[in-house]
Write a protein that holds these residues in place. Sequence first.
Motif, PDB file in Angstrom:
ATOM      1  N   UNK A 118      19.024  18.972  27.774  1.00 52.78           N
ATOM      2  CA  UNK A 118      18.003  19.889  27.274  1.00 52.78           C
ATOM      3  C   UNK A 118      16.614  19.268  27.408  1.00 52.78           C
ATOM      4  N   UNK A 119      16.499  17.962  27.148  1.00 54.32           N
ATOM      5  CA  UNK A 119      15.213  17.293  27.306  1.00 54.32           C
ATOM      6  C   UNK A 119      14.750  17.343  28.762  1.00 54.32           C
ATOM      7  N   UNK A 120      15.664  17.103  29.698  1.00 55.11           N
ATOM      8  CA  UNK A 120      15.332  17.248  31.113  1.00 55.11           C
ATOM      9  C   UNK A 120      14.820  18.660  31.410  1.00 55.11           C
ATOM     10  N   UNK A 156      10.788   8.737  22.724  1.00 54.80           N
ATOM     11  CA  UNK A 156      11.814   9.555  22.080  1.00 54.80           C
ATOM     12  C   UNK A 156      12.024   9.079  20.646  1.00 54.80           C
ATOM     13  N   UNK A 157      12.023  10.024  19.715  1.00 55.24           N
ATOM     14  CA  UNK A 157      12.341   9.727  18.328  1.00 55.24           C
ATOM     15  C   UNK A 157      13.638  10.413  17.938  1.00 55.24           C
ATOM     16  N   UNK A 158      14.568   9.651  17.400  1.00 59.37           N
ATOM     17  CA  UNK A 158      15.859  10.181  16.974  1.00 59.37           C
ATOM     18  C   UNK A 158      15.910  10.143  15.453  1.00 59.37           C
ATOM     19  N   UNK A 159      16.194  11.287  14.845  1.00 61.97           N
ATOM     20  CA  UNK A 159      16.320  11.368  13.389  1.00 61.97           C
ATOM     21  C   UNK A 159      17.795  11.310  13.023  1.00 61.97           C
ATOM     22  N   UNK A 160      18.202  10.225  12.401  1.00 65.60           N
ATOM     23  CA  UNK A 160      19.602  10.033  12.050  1.00 65.60           C
ATOM     24  C   UNK A 160      20.286   9.186  13.096  1.00 65.60           C
ATOM     25  N   UNK A 161      20.940   8.112  12.687  1.00 63.87           N
ATOM     26  CA  UNK A 161      21.602   7.241  13.652  1.00 63.87           C
ATOM     27  C   UNK A 161      23.084   7.113  13.325  1.00 63.87           C
ATOM     28  N   UNK A 162      23.704   8.288  13.106  1.00 66.91           N
ATOM     29  CA  UNK A 162      25.157   8.317  13.059  1.00 66.91           C
ATOM     30  C   UNK A 162      25.698   8.246  14.481  1.00 66.91           C
ATOM     31  N   UNK A 206       9.345  13.369  22.427  1.00 66.68           N
ATOM     32  CA  UNK A 206      10.575  14.153  22.334  1.00 66.68           C
ATOM     33  C   UNK A 206      11.233  13.791  21.009  1.00 66.68           C
ATOM     34  N   UNK A 207      11.457  14.773  20.151  1.00 63.22           N
ATOM     35  CA  UNK A 207      12.067  14.536  18.850  1.00 63.22           C
ATOM     36  C   UNK A 207      13.463  15.131  18.849  1.00 63.22           C
ATOM     37  N   UNK A 208      14.452  14.310  18.477  1.00 62.73           N
ATOM     38  CA  UNK A 208      15.859  14.730  18.499  1.00 62.73           C
ATOM     39  C   UNK A 208      16.444  14.585  17.093  1.00 62.73           C
ATOM     40  N   UNK A 234       8.015  17.821  22.348  1.00 65.11           N
ATOM     41  CA  UNK A 234       9.208  18.638  22.594  1.00 65.11           C
ATOM     42  C   UNK A 234      10.213  18.392  21.478  1.00 65.11           C
ATOM     43  N   UNK A 235      10.863  19.452  21.016  1.00 65.03           N
ATOM     44  CA  UNK A 235      11.882  19.363  19.976  1.00 65.03           C
ATOM     45  C   UNK A 235      13.235  19.710  20.576  1.00 65.03           C
ATOM     46  N   UNK A 236      14.215  18.845  20.365  1.00 66.39           N
ATOM     47  CA  UNK A 236      15.591  19.086  20.825  1.00 66.39           C
ATOM     48  C   UNK A 236      16.488  18.994  19.602  1.00 66.39           C
ATOM     49  N   UNK A 237      16.877  20.137  19.037  1.00 63.40           N
ATOM     50  CA  UNK A 237      17.610  20.152  17.768  1.00 63.40           C
ATOM     51  C   UNK A 237      19.098  20.328  18.004  1.00 63.40           C
ATOM     52  N   UNK A 238      19.853  19.240  17.746  1.00 62.71           N
ATOM     53  CA  UNK A 238      21.314  19.287  17.825  1.00 62.71           C
ATOM     54  C   UNK A 238      21.927  19.065  16.447  1.00 62.71           C
ATOM     55  N   UNK A 239      21.130  19.190  15.390  1.00 64.26           N
ATOM     56  CA  UNK A 239      21.594  18.914  14.033  1.00 64.26           C
ATOM     57  C   UNK A 239      22.020  20.205  13.350  1.00 64.26           C
ATOM     58  N   UNK A 240      21.146  20.759  12.527  1.00 62.70           N
ATOM     59  CA  UNK A 240      21.354  22.036  11.870  1.00 62.70           C
ATOM     60  C   UNK A 240      20.015  22.748  11.808  1.00 62.70           C
TER      61      UNK A 240
END
Length: 333
Positions: A118-120, A156-162, A206-208, A234-240
């Motif tokens: 999606x980021x691409x 790139x910023x990732x929120x949550x590192x599960x 890019x925020x994920x 850019x926002x890439x939401x794969x959370x909720x």
Amino acid sequence: MENDRPWRVLSMLPLPEELVRRIFASLGGTAELTFPATRDQAALHAALADADVVIGDYTGELPLDAAAVAAAPRLAFVQMPQVGVDSCDLPALTAARVPVANTAGANARSVAEWAVAAAFALCRDLAPADRRMRAGEWPQAEMLARNPREIHTQRVGVLGLGAIGAEAARLFAALGCDVAYWSRTPKPEASARYLELDALLARSDILVPALPLTAETRGLLDSGRLALLPQGALLVNVARGGIAPDDDVLAALDSGRLAGAALDVFENEPPAPDHPIRRHENILLSPHVAGATGQAQLNIMAQVRDNVTAAVTGRPVVNVVNGLGPMITRVAA
């Protein structure tokens, strides 16, 4: 005696009955599989009355809310066939001493790959270019004017590192991106560097988001926080969806703070047919399928099989998310 009877395992729809019977065939007389007669709350509550174990509804259409918990006096264990457990009333289940487990990690690679794909697509405006071409246009100049970017140049910023966040961070780093993360608890073993939330937002091209939806994370990315992002992020939401409210995302897109968003999740699923989020030119839409590769589904069902089998055969379960112990004890009559 009561404990000599088979465990009653209720599998909620839409998991196919044939599939569930096949993966639990080896249990023989240890477990009796049951299914709600219809997909509605009344049928669910009726089926819960004598269920020892529940395999939940991954769509969230029939949540295990407080009323469902009250309708299940024998309930000893809940297995969700997914990572998210926001359709479960965890306080009610915990108060009833019912462990709830998810399938952490089963679809991590699938979701992380979707985030990168999606980021691409956002970096190179693939969806708008495709739409224009199908409409008979030749939008070469317009696409150049949209400032296409190479992904390795993006912070790139990732929120949550599960499991999902860690895999996404690894894949973005492998592409040459400068990756940082924020989580409620810093991870000493992380390969990416930790930043406080607002500092992370301020440098994320890019925020994920890859966080679970909880009372603390609901609305986390509201208009105020989205305004901290660099202009044109850019926002890439794969959370909720509830973590980044739809209206706030739309406002950030309209203001130009966000140049684009890729959304696999929404506040209400599915969004209404006339919802403005469906019509926005700079949103890449996906019907909550980031984790739905064939391999991920095999991994999920294997975890469901193994955990439910462990529960009914007296072995500890894994991935309990509500702080209770891993040994499942049947409720006395």
